[in-house]
Scaffold this motif. Sequence first.
Motif, short mmCIF file in Angstrom:
data_model
loop_
_atom_site.label_atom_id
_atom_site.label_comp_id
_atom_site.label_asym_id
_atom_site.label_seq_id
_atom_site.Cartn_x
_atom_site.Cartn_y
_atom_site.Cartn_z
N GLY A 22 46.50 32.60 45.32
CA GLY A 22 46.66 33.07 43.95
C GLY A 22 47.36 32.02 43.12
O GLY A 22 48.06 31.17 43.64
N GLY A 64 35.26 35.14 49.26
CA GLY A 64 35.46 36.21 48.29
C GLY A 64 35.24 37.57 48.91
O GLY A 64 34.33 37.76 49.73
N THR A 121 51.66 34.15 40.19
CA THR A 121 51.49 35.18 41.20
C THR A 121 52.83 35.60 41.79
O THR A 121 53.08 36.79 42.03
CB THR A 121 50.56 34.68 42.31
N PRO A 158 44.46 32.95 39.50
CA PRO A 158 43.24 32.39 38.93
C PRO A 158 43.43 31.02 38.30
O PRO A 158 42.54 30.17 38.39
CB PRO A 158 42.83 33.43 37.88
N ALA A 198 38.96 36.63 38.26
CA ALA A 198 39.41 36.08 39.53
C ALA A 198 39.64 34.57 39.45
O ALA A 198 40.41 34.02 40.22
CB ALA A 198 38.38 36.39 40.61
N PHE A 202 39.63 34.93 47.20
CA PHE A 202 39.90 35.87 46.10
C PHE A 202 39.37 37.24 46.47
O PHE A 202 38.51 37.39 47.33
CB PHE A 202 39.27 35.39 44.79
N ALA A 216 38.03 40.77 44.34
CA ALA A 216 37.65 41.16 42.99
C ALA A 216 36.69 42.33 43.03
O ALA A 216 36.12 42.67 44.07
CB ALA A 216 36.99 39.98 42.26
N THR A 220 40.58 45.89 46.94
CA THR A 220 39.76 45.91 48.15
C THR A 220 40.36 46.82 49.21
O THR A 220 41.48 47.30 49.07
CB THR A 220 39.58 44.49 48.71
N GLY A 226 33.84 40.73 38.85
CA GLY A 226 34.68 39.54 38.87
C GLY A 226 36.09 39.72 38.39
O GLY A 226 36.76 38.73 38.05
N ARG A 227 36.62 40.94 38.39
CA ARG A 227 37.99 41.18 37.91
C ARG A 227 38.94 41.32 39.09
O ARG A 227 38.67 42.03 40.06
CB ARG A 227 38.04 42.46 37.07
N SER A 228 40.07 40.62 38.99
CA SER A 228 41.06 40.67 40.06
C SER A 228 42.27 41.53 39.70
O SER A 228 43.14 41.75 40.54
CB SER A 228 41.53 39.26 40.41
N SER A 281 46.88 45.40 40.38
CA SER A 281 45.82 44.84 41.21
C SER A 281 45.82 45.37 42.63
O SER A 281 44.93 45.04 43.42
CB SER A 281 45.94 43.31 41.26
#
Length: 375
Positions: free
Chosen positions: A288, A307, A190, A290, A320, A147, A149, A166, A153-155, A162
Amino acid sequence: MRRAIALAARGLGGTSPNPVVGCVILDPSGEVAGVGFHAYAGGPHAEVVALREAGGRARGGTAYVTLEPCNHTGRTGPCSAALLEAGVARVVVAVSDPNPKAAGGAAVLRRHGVVVDEGVLAAEAEEVNAAWLTYVRAGRPYVTWKFAATVDGRSAAEDGTSQWITSPEARADVHRLRAESDAVVAGIGTVLADDPRLTVRLTAGVPAPPRAAPVLRVVVDSGARTPAAARVLDGEAPTLVAVAEDAAVPAHLSPHAVRLPRVPGGIDLHALLAELHDRQVVSVLIEGGPALAGAFLREGLVDRVVGYLAPALLGAGAAALGPAGVSTITEIHRLEFAEVTPVGPDLKLVLRPKSPVFPNPVSSKSSGPQSPKES
């Protein structure tokens, strides 16, 4: 042995349905005479590669190998015989071969007067070969949930966006993870929301593992809702769509669909992993979303969590991880850190369950999986 383990890791992503194996040969004086690793299924074994490099210097020497030399003839001959022919006097093994079709090499070597020591750095060797060992012992693929995030902890944001939480460096590392896996799995949510390709796209200069087939794309889609125009059906790589046995499958999905038992909430994930095992899929990457990750975790089917945490906060939006069967703190899924490393501006976390369990282990009296070591 640590050098042999590092050599074995170079085969990740290329050897399925076989294990990764590394070997170091020392001559009688203790100098390194040859090294090798198993690079691809059907290719020369690690011991054979190392013995070829060592030549006559192997006679009377010592072989360090991460997995018990096989006593099986498949596409290649048994490594136990190769070591005997080379005149090796001692063999040091990290992990005994759990596959009854290929095991027995240590006993053969001992019967012919070779000194065999077993269990050296076994935990480290099991770590690098965790996927194949799970495939053999549990009779299912090794499952990694990945995952990305924010640190809270938010994806995804509240509006569903989204891309990208990252950094490019983290996303490049994800493609390396994909390249080391046999299958990449996503849920229908997803696919409908993001229309991912789920293919391996390595950065320039990073060689792709010499795998026999492209990474399999798997969509968990109980209602057979994957659109005809979805990029996972673009033909760039093989695709499997797991649908419920009672689903009405449209014509465009028929070539890709496999019917599996329906359970409350969707597809029977144990049946899905059994299907993938039958297709010689050793390792699976859950990408994917969650809800799918929560379902795998609820069923105790996650062997590793990777992660990527971005130094950012959303405060709201999609989590996530979906419901994972925890209603009180005493039911919490406990993990332990195996690795914490920076990747660009982000942080990469690798975690594993504190008490790994191999359900339905393969008995030493059984026939084992369909693909023994180096079959």
